[in-house]
Design a protein around this motif. Structure first.
Motif, PDB file in Angstrom:
ATOM      1  N   THR A 107      -4.190  17.073  -4.452  1.00 56.37           N
ATOM      2  CA  THR A 107      -5.355  16.271  -3.800  1.00 56.37           C
ATOM      3  C   THR A 107      -6.337  16.787  -3.483  1.00 56.37           C
ATOM      4  O   THR A 107      -6.122  18.314  -3.325  1.00 56.37           O
ATOM      5  CB  THR A 107      -4.916  15.402  -2.999  1.00 56.37           C
ATOM      6  OG1 THR A 107      -3.962  16.242  -2.144  1.00 56.37           O
ATOM      7  CG2 THR A 107      -3.754  14.287  -3.578  1.00 56.37           C
ATOM      8  N   ASP A 167      -5.053  10.988   3.342  1.00 59.95           N
ATOM      9  CA  ASP A 167      -4.461  10.623   2.338  1.00 59.95           C
ATOM     10  C   ASP A 167      -2.723  10.158   2.442  1.00 59.95           C
ATOM     11  O   ASP A 167      -2.176  11.430   2.789  1.00 59.95           O
ATOM     12  CB  ASP A 167      -4.812  11.478   1.165  1.00 59.95           C
ATOM     13  CG  ASP A 167      -4.359  10.908  -0.171  1.00 59.95           C
ATOM     14  OD1 ASP A 167      -3.268  10.048  -0.072  1.00 59.95           O
ATOM     15  OD2 ASP A 167      -4.925  11.412  -1.236  1.00 59.95           O
ATOM     16  N   MET A 168      -2.486   9.171   2.414  1.00 59.22           N
ATOM     17  CA  MET A 168      -1.188   8.846   2.741  1.00 59.22           C
ATOM     18  C   MET A 168      -0.074   9.471   1.743  1.00 59.22           C
ATOM     19  O   MET A 168       0.998   9.354   2.342  1.00 59.22           O
ATOM     20  CB  MET A 168      -0.911   7.339   2.787  1.00 59.22           C
ATOM     21  CG  MET A 168      -1.531   6.551   4.167  1.00 59.22           C
ATOM     22  SD  MET A 168      -0.690   7.475   5.546  1.00 59.22           S
ATOM     23  CE  MET A 168       1.085   6.896   5.414  1.00 59.22           C
ATOM     24  N   ARG A 169      -0.643   9.875   0.656  1.00 57.92           N
ATOM     25  CA  ARG A 169       0.190  10.383  -0.128  1.00 57.92           C
ATOM     26  C   ARG A 169       1.071  11.694   0.176  1.00 57.92           C
ATOM     27  O   ARG A 169       2.202  12.033  -0.031  1.00 57.92           O
ATOM     28  CB  ARG A 169      -0.377  10.581  -1.559  1.00 57.92           C
ATOM     29  CG  ARG A 169      -0.605   9.317  -2.290  1.00 57.92           C
ATOM     30  CD  ARG A 169      -1.487   9.457  -3.520  1.00 57.92           C
ATOM     31  NE  ARG A 169      -2.572  10.307  -3.273  1.00 57.92           N
ATOM     32  CZ  ARG A 169      -3.638  10.437  -4.057  1.00 57.92           C
ATOM     33  NH1 ARG A 169      -3.332  10.286  -5.393  1.00 57.92           N
ATOM     34  NH2 ARG A 169      -4.712  10.978  -3.923  1.00 57.92           N
ATOM     35  N   ASP A 205       3.285   6.639  -6.708  1.00 54.92           N
ATOM     36  CA  ASP A 205       2.269   7.817  -7.179  1.00 54.92           C
ATOM     37  C   ASP A 205       2.917   9.069  -7.324  1.00 54.92           C
ATOM     38  O   ASP A 205       2.753   9.808  -8.040  1.00 54.92           O
ATOM     39  CB  ASP A 205       0.905   7.490  -6.692  1.00 54.92           C
ATOM     40  CG  ASP A 205      -0.149   8.675  -7.266  1.00 54.92           C
ATOM     41  OD1 ASP A 205      -0.521   8.367  -8.260  1.00 54.92           O
ATOM     42  OD2 ASP A 205      -0.302   9.364  -6.461  1.00 54.92           O
ATOM     43  N   VAL A 206       3.316   9.466  -5.892  1.00 46.45           N
ATOM     44  CA  VAL A 206       3.814  10.913  -5.689  1.00 46.45           C
ATOM     45  C   VAL A 206       5.133  10.938  -6.482  1.00 46.45           C
ATOM     46  O   VAL A 206       5.139  12.205  -7.151  1.00 46.45           O
ATOM     47  CB  VAL A 206       3.841  10.994  -4.047  1.00 46.45           C
ATOM     48  CG1 VAL A 206       2.640  11.010  -3.479  1.00 46.45           C
ATOM     49  CG2 VAL A 206       4.990  10.235  -3.673  1.00 46.45           C
ATOM     50  N   TRP A 245      -9.002   4.596   6.446  1.00 46.51           N
ATOM     51  CA  TRP A 245      -7.722   4.624   5.635  1.00 46.51           C
ATOM     52  C   TRP A 245      -7.947   3.270   4.874  1.00 46.51           C
ATOM     53  O   TRP A 245      -8.453   2.163   5.214  1.00 46.51           O
ATOM     54  CB  TRP A 245      -6.547   4.411   6.677  1.00 46.51           C
ATOM     55  CG  TRP A 245      -6.290   5.825   7.578  1.00 46.51           C
ATOM     56  CD1 TRP A 245      -6.847   5.888   8.686  1.00 46.51           C
ATOM     57  CD2 TRP A 245      -5.438   6.807   7.131  1.00 46.51           C
ATOM     58  NE1 TRP A 245      -6.168   7.179   9.134  1.00 46.51           N
ATOM     59  CE2 TRP A 245      -5.553   7.853   8.048  1.00 46.51           C
ATOM     60  CE3 TRP A 245      -4.902   7.200   5.838  1.00 46.51           C
ATOM     61  CZ2 TRP A 245      -5.051   9.101   8.067  1.00 46.51           C
ATOM     62  CZ3 TRP A 245      -4.239   8.538   5.642  1.00 46.51           C
ATOM     63  CH2 TRP A 245      -4.256   9.436   6.870  1.00 46.51           C
ATOM     64  N   ASN A 246      -7.131   3.207   3.603  1.00 48.74           N
ATOM     65  CA  ASN A 246      -7.141   2.047   2.818  1.00 48.74           C
ATOM     66  C   ASN A 246      -5.603   1.720   3.103  1.00 48.74           C
ATOM     67  O   ASN A 246      -4.800   2.357   2.492  1.00 48.74           O
ATOM     68  CB  ASN A 246      -7.238   2.668   1.312  1.00 48.74           C
ATOM     69  CG  ASN A 246      -7.055   1.295   0.307  1.00 48.74           C
ATOM     70  OD1 ASN A 246      -7.356   0.193   0.851  1.00 48.74           O
ATOM     71  ND2 ASN A 246      -7.094   1.724  -0.804  1.00 48.74           N
ATOM     72  N   THR A 289       3.133   1.497  -3.235  1.00 48.81           N
ATOM     73  CA  THR A 289       2.372   2.049  -4.736  1.00 48.81           C
ATOM     74  C   THR A 289       2.239   3.338  -4.318  1.00 48.81           C
ATOM     75  O   THR A 289       2.322   4.087  -5.627  1.00 48.81           O
ATOM     76  CB  THR A 289       1.307   1.148  -5.077  1.00 48.81           C
ATOM     77  OG1 THR A 289       0.377   1.041  -3.887  1.00 48.81           O
ATOM     78  CG2 THR A 289       1.554  -0.368  -5.246  1.00 48.81           C
ATOM     79  N   GLN A 290       1.597   3.819  -3.434  1.00 50.84           N
ATOM     80  CA  GLN A 290       1.378   5.288  -3.335  1.00 50.84           C
ATOM     81  C   GLN A 290       2.450   6.228  -3.474  1.00 50.84           C
ATOM     82  O   GLN A 290       2.605   7.176  -3.807  1.00 50.84           O
ATOM     83  CB  GLN A 290       0.728   5.561  -1.901  1.00 50.84           C
ATOM     84  CG  GLN A 290      -0.776   4.927  -1.860  1.00 50.84           C
ATOM     85  CD  GLN A 290      -1.595   5.153  -0.524  1.00 50.84           C
ATOM     86  OE1 GLN A 290      -2.064   6.283  -0.397  1.00 50.84           O
ATOM     87  NE2 GLN A 290      -1.597   4.187   0.443  1.00 50.84           N
ATOM     88  N   SER A 296       0.787  -1.185   0.094  1.00 44.10           N
ATOM     89  CA  SER A 296      -0.147  -0.101  -0.078  1.00 44.10           C
ATOM     90  C   SER A 296       0.521   1.197   0.000  1.00 44.10           C
ATOM     91  O   SER A 296       0.710   2.152  -0.817  1.00 44.10           O
ATOM     92  CB  SER A 296      -1.012   0.025   1.336  1.00 44.10           C
ATOM     93  OG  SER A 296      -1.633   1.185   1.498  1.00 44.10           O
ATOM     94  N   ILE A 297       1.855   1.262   0.941  1.00 46.00           N
ATOM     95  CA  ILE A 297       2.671   2.620   1.004  1.00 46.00           C
ATOM     96  C   ILE A 297       3.572   2.510  -0.319  1.00 46.00           C
ATOM     97  O   ILE A 297       3.704   3.759  -0.744  1.00 46.00           O
ATOM     98  CB  ILE A 297       3.535   2.448   2.225  1.00 46.00           C
ATOM     99  CG1 ILE A 297       2.613   2.596   3.513  1.00 46.00           C
ATOM    100  CG2 ILE A 297       4.722   3.623   2.347  1.00 46.00           C
ATOM    101  CD1 ILE A 297       2.107   3.909   3.836  1.00 46.00           C
TER     102      ILE A 297
END
Ligand code: MN3
Length: 384
Positions: free
Chosen positions: A281, A262-264, A20-21, A199-200, A16-17, A13-14
């Motif tokens: 975001t 949003d963890m990003r 993304d950033v 949270w996802n 892939t995010q 999860s972390i």
């Protein structure tokens, strides 16, 4: 100059995010290493997109598959020590430790010894070996910037402050079982436990949120990271997850860091620190948020909070043993071998049987972890 980033646990999860950033800021960041345990397909896709020089698939069964799918120029390693070897060989400026569990400890220590900056997302590292890791980071002038949203919030609140911290206020959403009684959730299903309201996250962290052990691990992580005793860290239930944590100073002032969950944001901050860079975001709209609420934590119905404060207060190798038992218990719950209510029983059993070591060295930490896992497995075998 682009910052060179290594991502340990890139398919989670972390991870892939984080990608993304990073993809939003190609002029600032460059990926030099990606590691995964067994998600071969995702790792291949990521490698073709970000073209890291080094790639690790820890599970050797997937070596040939990944090898065949990698772009030319990416070197692949596999096997038990592959992550640590790859970290040592990479020219990363920042190592993002996003793998789950105690296995994150060794590569994190190696990265610190090489003076690399750590974007810390593996909370088990500081839970199991906080004093050792913080000491090493000091010695090797390696900076540790937290990725976990609560710790990032506290870290952000402390920027520009040299003043006295009175206490840390660690916020918690309360998880999917907030407001429930212990016997109501004792036989909760895996699906219910994974259904986090705000949270996802990956399955391990989601179950930890349901038992509140996640907050217990974060309490211990925070006490090492910010050098604040557990008694001066207060858990505040805040179901909206808008405030990500707070710092109270000795003059009574409280600073909070807020954003939509949003963890990003904390991931990007850990990579861009000390700078802030744009992130497109949805912004907080206070008018539509309406109200924020706060509650005291429920120690009676979420007994692992008590266990975590106890282990944190004792220190030494207790947090390590607690963490190891929790990893085994969560794994057993996820594979339907034990009930939700059984998780805390295993942990309490293991902790009460752990031989206390006040100032463990790294060997004693590894030993404690091993013994605690064996004890948890033995308990499971006899009990069920
Ligand atoms: Mn957190």
């Amino acid at each position: 100059m682009k910052k060179k980033i290594a991502i340990l646990g890139s398919t989670g999860s972390i991870g892939t995010q984080a990608l993304d950033v990073i993809s939003r800021h190609p002029s600032l960041f460059e990926v030099v290493l990606l590691t995964a345990n067994s998600k071969a397909d995702t790792l291949i896709q990521q490698s073709n997109r970000f073209r890291p020089g080094n790639v690790v698939i820890a599970d050797q069964r997937f070596y040939e598959i990944v090898k065949a799918g990698l772009p030319s120029g990416s070197v692949l390693l596999s096997g038990e020590n592959a992550v640590t070897t790859a970290v040592n060989e990479s020219d990363a400026d920042i190592v993002l430790t996003a793998m789950v569990g105690f296995s994150g400890l060794e590569p994190t220590i190696e990265a610190i010894k090489r003076g690399k900056s750590i974007a810390l997302a593996n909370k088990e590292t500081l839970v199991a070996a906080g004093p050792i890791v913080m000491e090493l980071a000091k010695k090797h002038k390696s900076s540790i910037v937290p990725v976990d949203s609560e710790h990032s919030a506290i870290f952000q609140c402390l920027q520009g402050e040299c003043g006295e911290v009175e206490k840390l206020l660690l916020t918690a959403s309360g998880g999917p079982f907030f407001g429930k009684k212990r016997d109501e959730i004792a036989s909760a299903s895996v699906e219910e436990a994974l259904n986090h309201p705000k949270w996802n996250m990956g399955p391990k962290v989601s179950v930890d949120s349901a038992t509140m052990m996640n907050k217990g691990l974060e309490l211990i992580e925070a006490s090492h990271l910010f050098d604040v005793e557990p008694e001066r860290i207060e858990i505040v239930i805040h179901p909206q997850s808008i405030i990500h944590s707070m710092v109270q100073f000795t003059d009574g002032s409280v600073k909070a860091q807020m954003s939509n969950p949003d963890m990003r944001l904390p991931i990007l901050y850990a990579l861009s620190y000390p700078d802030r860079v744009p992130l497109d975001t949805p912004r907080l709209d206070f008018g539509s948020v309406g109200s924020l609420s706060f509650h005291k934590p429920d120690f009676e119905n979420f007994p692992l909070l008590k266990t975590a404060y106890y282990a944190a207060g004792q220190g030494g190798n207790y947090p390590c043993a607690m963490n190891a038992a929790n990893e085994i218990a969560v794994k057993s719950f996820l594979s339907h071998s034990i009930s939700f209510g059984g998780i805390s029983n295993i942990i309490d059993h293991v902790l009460s049987g752990t031989k206390f070591v006040a100032k463990p060295d790294i060997e004693e930490i590894y030993h404690t972890d091993k013994m605690a896992r064996e004890s948890a497995l033995k308990y499971l075998k006899n009990k069920f």
